[in-house]
Write a protein that holds these residues in place. Structure first.
Motif, PDB file in Angstrom:
ATOM      1  N   TYR A  68       0.848  -1.193   0.000  1.00 60.67           N
ATOM      2  CA  TYR A  68       0.000   0.000   0.000  1.00 60.67           C
ATOM      3  C   TYR A  68       0.877   1.232   0.000  1.00 60.67           C
ATOM      4  O   TYR A  68       1.525   1.533   1.000  1.00 60.67           O
ATOM      5  N   TYR A  79       1.779   5.341  -1.022  1.00 61.91           N
ATOM      6  CA  TYR A  79       1.187   6.676  -1.120  1.00 61.91           C
ATOM      7  C   TYR A  79       2.280   7.685  -1.461  1.00 61.91           C
ATOM      8  O   TYR A  79       3.460   7.459  -1.191  1.00 61.91           O
ATOM      9  N   TYR A  89      -0.214  -2.544   5.423  1.00 57.64           N
ATOM     10  CA  TYR A  89      -1.671  -2.438   5.437  1.00 57.64           C
ATOM     11  C   TYR A  89      -2.075  -1.057   4.939  1.00 57.64           C
ATOM     12  O   TYR A  89      -1.298  -0.115   5.039  1.00 57.64           O
ATOM     13  N   PRO A  90      -3.298  -0.934   4.420  1.00 63.28           N
ATOM     14  CA  PRO A  90      -3.738   0.383   3.942  1.00 63.28           C
ATOM     15  C   PRO A  90      -3.839   1.380   5.092  1.00 63.28           C
ATOM     16  O   PRO A  90      -4.271   1.029   6.183  1.00 63.28           O
ATOM     17  N   HIS A  91      -3.410   2.587   4.853  1.00 62.76           N
ATOM     18  CA  HIS A  91      -3.481   3.655   5.847  1.00 62.76           C
ATOM     19  C   HIS A  91      -4.413   4.743   5.341  1.00 62.76           C
ATOM     20  O   HIS A  91      -4.364   5.097   4.174  1.00 62.76           O
ATOM     21  N   PRO A  92      -5.208   5.291   6.226  1.00 60.36           N
ATOM     22  CA  PRO A  92      -6.040   6.425   5.814  1.00 60.36           C
ATOM     23  C   PRO A  92      -5.206   7.702   5.784  1.00 60.36           C
ATOM     24  O   PRO A  92      -4.149   7.772   6.393  1.00 60.36           O
ATOM     25  N   SER A  93      -5.698   8.692   5.071  1.00 61.94           N
ATOM     26  CA  SER A  93      -5.150  10.044   5.241  1.00 61.94           C
ATOM     27  C   SER A  93      -5.816  10.676   6.444  1.00 61.94           C
ATOM     28  O   SER A  93      -6.937  10.336   6.799  1.00 61.94           O
ATOM     29  N   VAL A  94      -5.118  11.599   7.063  1.00 58.92           N
ATOM     30  CA  VAL A  94      -5.680  12.317   8.208  1.00 58.92           C
ATOM     31  C   VAL A  94      -5.649  13.803   7.912  1.00 58.92           C
ATOM     32  O   VAL A  94      -4.615  14.338   7.508  1.00 58.92           O
ATOM     33  N   SER A 114     -14.989   9.769  10.752  1.00 60.32           N
ATOM     34  CA  SER A 114     -14.257   8.694  10.069  1.00 60.32           C
ATOM     35  C   SER A 114     -15.145   7.830   9.204  1.00 60.32           C
ATOM     36  O   SER A 114     -14.802   6.676   8.941  1.00 60.32           O
ATOM     37  N   ASP A 115     -16.280   8.359   8.780  1.00 61.40           N
ATOM     38  CA  ASP A 115     -17.121   7.540   7.908  1.00 61.40           C
ATOM     39  C   ASP A 115     -16.308   7.089   6.700  1.00 61.40           C
ATOM     40  O   ASP A 115     -15.509   7.852   6.145  1.00 61.40           O
ATOM     41  N   VAL A 116     -16.565   5.862   6.293  1.00 62.62           N
ATOM     42  CA  VAL A 116     -15.701   5.247   5.295  1.00 62.62           C
ATOM     43  C   VAL A 116     -15.733   6.005   3.971  1.00 62.62           C
ATOM     44  O   VAL A 116     -14.717   6.128   3.290  1.00 62.62           O
ATOM     45  N   GLU A 145     -10.423   9.082  -1.469  1.00 65.92           N
ATOM     46  CA  GLU A 145      -9.722   8.022  -0.762  1.00 65.92           C
ATOM     47  C   GLU A 145     -10.207   8.038   0.671  1.00 65.92           C
ATOM     48  O   GLU A 145     -10.994   8.889   1.066  1.00 65.92           O
ATOM     49  N   ARG A 146      -9.717   7.120   1.456  1.00 66.25           N
ATOM     50  CA  ARG A 146     -10.119   7.066   2.852  1.00 66.25           C
ATOM     51  C   ARG A 146      -9.461   8.212   3.602  1.00 66.25           C
ATOM     52  O   ARG A 146      -8.229   8.250   3.730  1.00 66.25           O
ATOM     53  N   ILE A 161      -9.845  10.397   7.272  1.00 64.64           N
ATOM     54  CA  ILE A 161     -10.533  10.737   8.506  1.00 64.64           C
ATOM     55  C   ILE A 161     -10.105  12.149   8.899  1.00 64.64           C
ATOM     56  O   ILE A 161      -8.966  12.557   8.639  1.00 64.64           O
TER      57      ILE A 161
END
Lengths: 230, 230
Positions: free
Chosen positions: A6, A8, B10-15, B84-86, B92-93, B95
């Motif tokens: 994954y 970025y 693993y996939p990470h969200p942006s913040v 943090s709704d998906v 992209e993800r 939160i």
DNA sequence: ACAAAAGTGTTAGGCCTACACCCATGA
DNA sequence: TCATGGGTGTAGGCCTAACACTTTTGT
């Protein structure tokens, strides 16, 4: 080399949800901690928590962790603060959305991980892993503030409880003492309590009256806009 | 193909940190919005905000965004909830840790991005990008609750203000009306106001008394444990 | 002259607080 | 029999809420 699939353009932090689990044994507030089995902070105590999956919200993540630790599915879980200090996790950049959960001790069977999970009275809580000491302090404060707006206390008590238990709970959360008669009067006047089973005939004078929380009346009052005051 | 140099197992969200900026013009609450220049939601209004850098906390990020938009450096900024709704961001993800800031309209020069930034009275706020409608509703509620515990209102007023302005502010935030005399009395009895410059000799009866917030006295009272009540 | 804003005080009712005694039970 | 816990009421003080008139000035 592990496969890092994954990718970025910019660095992304990991996101975790941690869960401060509060219980009440009739006398004092308890907190559920688990002992870490791996580094970092191996052997130290910490809150249950874990990495947010990419297809769940942080609240879902917190509930999942709660269920894994306590077996509880419908507890009241609420996020209260997001901790994002740059070095709060020595491994990598991790921000955590901290939640607190209010559970009934009686309903907690102990989860998958029960071997390493343990309830601590507030006064016996050891120094914790990561920044969990700070998280605990904030959770505790939130509890204090929140109970002034909402009757969250009932989530911590069994469905049926005595006035003394309720008073003990409020005193434990707010760290104050109330006059017993005044507390009775105020609570009863609020109108959000119902007497449970009319006390048995043979009830001795010593057997305390049992109450239950009247959610319907509370909802009604709340609609009209009111505040709990303590 | 863009270079994606930051890779994880693993996939990470942006913040991101978003910042609901409240102001007060003496009559009603205002919110600073910026018009989006890019997709998604191009042309729609949204809160200032942006991606958290890997070496800053979310609060620092919120303050940075605030400064970029308003030029303000020392405003009161506080996080209040993490969304943090998906699917809250179609790209992209992502939160977002939502903050609110209280600023004095008089001190806002307008920032780098001033061309697309604009103050909206609450009643004129259009439908917003992303889940920012929901964020606004929660920010507004937080404001209501917080003002019952802390005199945050003074952050929104000029240093020197009249009692009417203060009352208007409280009425705007809490969406209620107070009796003018009762409000005066309560506020003065609290003891956290000081009269500013003793009113000029030639002051007409029409010229209102000016006050300033007495932070020292407030700190003193707070120490003893007290609550503002409204 | 009229409208708008500021200053000012009293009263009644409700809520909060402080406080004490009795009874029943279990140890 | 003694200690513990539960049940119960009142009086004083404080705070709250409701309420009106006068003055000044700008229009």
């Amino acid at each position: 080399m592990s496969e890092n699939r994954y990718c970025y353009k910019y660095p992304h932090p990991s996101v975790t949800a941690d869960c401060v689990i509060f219980g009440f044994d009739g006398v004092s507030i308890k907190v559920l901690l688990i002992q870490r089995g791996i580094e970092p902070f191996k052997g130290m105590w910490a809150f249950p928590g874990g990495f947010m999956q990419i297809d769940e919200t942080v609240e879902e993540c917190a509930r999942r962790e709660l269920e894994e630790e306590t077996g509880l599915k419908n507890a009241s879980v609420e996020q209260f603060y997001t901790f994002s200090d740059v070095n709060r996790d020595p491994r990598e950049r991790v921000i955590t959305v901290a939640h607190y959960a209010l559970v009934r001790l009686s309903e907690v069977k102990g989860g998958d991980d029960a071997a390493s999970a343990q309830w601590f009275a507030e006064s016996e809580i050891p120094s914790l892993a990561f920044d969990h000491d700070r998280i605990l302090r904030m959770a505790r404060n939130c509890l204090k503030e929140r109970i002034c707006f909402e009757p969250i206390g009932f989530e911590l008590l069994p469905e049926v409880f005595t006035m003394s238990e309720l008073q003990n709970l409020y005193e434990a959360i707010l760290e104050v003492k109330f006059d017993r008669r005044n507390f009775y009067n105020k609570m009863l006047k609020l109108g959000i309590l119902t007497e449970a089973e009319p006390r048995a005939e043979q009830a001795s004078r010593r057997t305390p009256t049992k109450y239950r929380f009247n959610a319907a009346k509370y909802a009604e009052l709340k609609q009209k806009g009111f505040r709990l005051e303590f």
